[in-house]
Every structure is written in C-alpha cells, then in structure tokens.
Design an enzyme around this catalytic site. Structure first.
Site, PDB file in Angstrom:
ATOM      1  N   HIS B  39       0.825  -1.214   0.000  1.00  0.00           N
ATOM      2  CA  HIS B  39       0.000   0.000   0.000  1.00  0.00           C
ATOM      3  C   HIS B  39       0.858   1.264   0.000  1.00  0.00           C
ATOM      4  CE1 HIS B  39      -3.727  -2.219   0.780  1.00  0.00           C
ATOM      5  NE2 HIS B  39      -4.354  -1.095   0.510  1.00  0.00           N
ATOM      6  N   LYS B 104     -10.087  -7.710   8.046  1.00  0.00           N
ATOM      7  CA  LYS B 104     -10.772  -8.027   9.304  1.00  0.00           C
ATOM      8  C   LYS B 104     -10.415  -6.938  10.301  1.00  0.00           C
ATOM      9  CE  LYS B 104      -7.153 -10.798  11.451  1.00  0.00           C
ATOM     10  NZ  LYS B 104      -6.866 -10.156  12.756  1.00  0.00           N
TER      11      LYS B 104
END
Lengths: 283, 184
Positions: B39, B104
């Site tokens: 990222h 999650k």
C-alpha cells in the site's frame, strides 16, 4: 548424564511445528464447538461454523489453518541430568523451527523491526524462534510450543498497578484490553493473564498461561474463581466471533500468578486468537 | 434484515451502493492482494501521478499475506489480515477508483468517511479461516513487488468468496451495530 542427539531434537521440533500448523488441537476445537452451540447471534454462529469447517479442511487436506502461521514460541524445561550431543539445544530448536516452517509450507513472518526486511534468507526461515528456558530436576527435556499470530499479539498489553488496585483493578484492566481490541484479535479468544512478579515476569506468565489446555481448571481455587469472573464479564461485552456481535467472545481466561514486590501489582494481558495452535512433547 | 448478493468484479457504483452493513456477499472475479508495505508503494505512485501495476477502477483490494502454495496449488492458506494498518492508505485508494476492501477488524473514521464520500465498502472475511478461504481462490499471479514475499501484490481470481459488509456507503458499521445488540 542422559544424552539426546541434536538431530533427535531437530526432528521432534520440526514435526510438532508441521502438525500444529494444520491440526487444531482437540481442546481448541472442542471449545469452538461449544461456542457454536451456545452462540445466540446468527451472524457469529455462521462465523463459528466457518471456523469449524476451516479446521476440518486444514486437517483433512493438511493446509495451514491460518495464513498467519505465527512466530514460533517455546517454553523449554531442561532437566539438570540431560545434555544434547552434537550441538546446542537452542540451535536444535531453531533448526527444527526452520525445517518445520519450510517443509510444512508455513509462512516466514520474521522481519527487521524498522526496515521490515524479511529474515528468511538472512537469519533463517521464520527465525529466530522465541525460546524461554527453565532448568528443572530430572533427565528429560520438556518442550511446549505455540505458533503465535500477530493480530492477537498486537492488542496485548502490560501495566504495573499500585497494590491498591487489587482484584477489581485487574478485572477492569482485562475488560478494557479486550473491549478496546474488539474484532481485531480474531475472537473468540483465550486470554492469558499474568499477575504479580516483576514487569517481565508478568508478561512471560501471561504468555505461558496461553499454553494451558483450554477448559482446564486452575489449580489455585482463588485464581480459578477469578478466571470465571473475568470470563463472564468479557462475554458480556457483546463482541462475538470476529467482532460481529454475539455472546461468545472468550473461550477461556487463564491466569498465572506470582509473588510480587510490596510496592507493585504487575498485570499483563496476552491475547490468543481462536486458532490456538499449541502442543507439547517430552524428550 | 441482512441480504445475500452474488457480485462479480470489477464492482460498479450500483453494485456497491445497494449494500448495507451486515449483508453477505459472495464475490467472483479478480481481487488484488496488498498489505501495508505494498500500500505504501501504491499510494506513493498515485501521489506522483505514475501508473499503477493494475487498474484501480472498480477494484477490490484484499488485505492478505498468504502462505506459500503446496505443489500443484495456486496459493496457500489465505485469510484476511488486520485492516487498521491500511487505514492511512485506503482513502487514497478509494478516491482513485477502488470500490472495496476485504480484511478483518476495525477501520478508522477517515476510512468510513471515504467509503461514504467516494462510494466504497469495507468487507470482513473470517480471520483464521485461511484454509477455507484459500480454496475459493482459483488462480494467483504476482503482478508487483515480488521482493516483498508474502506481501507482494497478487492478482487472484476467486469464485464465490464469502464476505460480510462491515462498513457501507452510508456510514454504518457492523462491528458497532452487532456489539450494541449483544452488550449486557
């Protein structure tokens, strides 16, 4: 002096690591089954169903239960009348760790703290292992092993309270840690609580508490009662499986208590996700 | 009441806007995997105005670092990692066309706002169900940053990959809603 060959230790460690990666231990599996039966939220119940299915698939097809196959953590009790021949015990455990992670197609997750460079090609595949040694009487080597994932480790905390905090302070602190963690550590959880000792003794005790069989009762009656009290309080938080909301947030609370300094009440909370991959062998 | 959807990637605005926190979605098609390290690099490319290794428009990003595949398998175990580590990057990804994330755990307010503003959703997959989820992946290919090992960007193809809507385009949060319902 009894002798154990270096390669015997390597093979034993390799084997328990490979097995732990794919076969959820019976205590953890049964605790999930019980949570599934008792869960009131349909969403969390579905998650628990997936976790049981996942454990079945992992075992049947020998696939890792979770992609986070953890750092390898060991508690090793070495009898004073046994020695390893052909190398050092520590090296044998590390070598067994490397082989187990490689041969089991488990993930290499160790890295440099700042550059984040993976250590698999420099130090070794998922090395170094985290090893806590203790010297005991006898001629055996007892090895307790757990694969410790990052998500649950990241929400673990320790704090040294003033003695006046007492049991109430401990209960509130554990509640705060688990409440703040919410869905992140992959509930339903096992919660290891180290009480007393020094700062680091509490932390190590909270880790070791996670190696205990889920569902077993603390030998100390006072701590057994405190475990039940904390577990009930945590299950009232409503977090549920994977934080989707529900009644089954915690499978077990395990406490290890130690004598401490007259000025302090150290408390450490080490959190274990639902995939409690732990085992032990005696050589 | 929670609904069930079967969606194929890339996702459109309409696909995403109909979803509400708590809905179950079975995804098929292509997902791109990325964790923190990837990222960081992707967002740096966006900020420099450079070309990304894949098309962000309608893309679904899966936060995962799989285990190595066994011989003959496309991928190893592949469940979600904890998402907050991507919080500082996700708004930029959504702003530049990505439509959904799978992970999650909790997201911060900036990510929830970005979901509302740019029309994106955050899906939760079951953490620790890596063997089950890995089997929903039919192919996998590293498309960028192979040196990151498990953290490389992979183009993966999935069939009926099960996820739950955590954060929708209206600012709802399943973690808060679910917990409020069962808190005593």
């Amino acid at each position: 002096m009894r002798e154990i060959a270096f390669d015997t230790v390597v093979k034993a460690v390799r084997d328990i690591i490979m097995h732990s990666g794919t076969d959820l231990p019976k205590d953890a599996y049964e605790a999930l089954q019980k949570a599934y039966e008792q869960e009131k939220s349909p969403v969390s119940k579905e998650v628990l169903k997936q976790l049981l299915d996942n454990a079945d698939i992992a075992k049947d097809e020998q696939r890792p239960l979770c992609q986070d196959t953890g750092l390898a953590v060991f508690f090793v009790k070495v009898g004073e009348e046994v020695k390893v021949t052909g190398g050092l015990l520590k090296d044998a455990i590390n070598k067994g760790t490397e082989l187990g992670y490689q041969d089991g197609y488990l993930r290499a997750s160790t890295c440099e703290p700042f550059s984040r460079a993976n250590l698999k090609d420099t130090v070794g595949y998922n090395l170094p292992a985290i090893i806590h040694f203790d010297l005991v009487a006898g001629d055996k080597i007892e090895i307790e092993y757990a694969a410790k994932g990052g998500g649950s480790e990241n929400v673990s905390r320790a704090r040294v309270f003033p003695p006046a905090a007492g049991k109430e302070g401990v209960i509130e602190y554990v509640k705060e840690v688990i409440s703040d963690a919410g869905p992140n550590p992959c509930p339903p959880l096992t919660v290891g609580v180290g009480i007393g000792g020094t700062f680091e003794k509490a932390a190590i005790s909270s880790k070791h508490a996670l190696f205990r069989e889920i569902g077993s009762v603390n030998e100390d009656a006072e701590m057994a009662e405190l475990e039940t009290t904390i577990k009930d309080e945590l299950n009232k938080l409503g977090i549920g499986a994977m934080g989707m909301g529900g009644t089954q947030t915690v499978l077990a609370v395990h406490i290890e208590a130690n004598p401490c300094h007259i000025a302090s009440l150290p408390v450490s909370v080490n959190v274990q996700c639902h995939s409690s991959r732990h085992t032990h062998i005696t050589l | 009441m929670s609904k069930t959807y079967y969606l194929t990637t890339p996702l459109s605005d309409e696909d995403v806007k109909q979803l509400r926190s708590g809905d179950i979605v079975y995804l098929s098609g292509v997902l791109y995997t990325a964790r923190d390290a990837a990222h960081k690099r992707l967002v740096e490319l966006i900020e420099k105005g450079e070309k990304l290794p894949f098309d962000l428009e309608g893309s679904v990003i899966y936060f995962v670092g799989p285990t190595p595949p066994k011989p003959g398998d496309p991928i190893g175990s592949a469940g979600p990692t904890t998402s907050y580590r991507m919080d500082s990057y996700s708004p930029t990804m959504l702003q530049h066309g990505s439509k959904a994330m799978i992970g999650k755990g909790k997201r911060n307010q900036e990510v929830k706002e970005a979901c509302k503003k740019f029309g994106g959703v955050y899906f939760g997959a079951t953490g620790g169900a890596g063997a089950l989820l890995g089997k929903k992946i039919v192919s996998s290919k590293v498309v960028a940053y192979p040196e990151l090992g498990p953290e490389a960007v992979r183009k993966i193809e999935v069939k009926d990959f099960p996820v739950t809507v955590i954060n929708d385009t209206e600012g709802n949060d399943l973690y808060q809603m679910g917990r409020a319902q069962y808190e005593q």
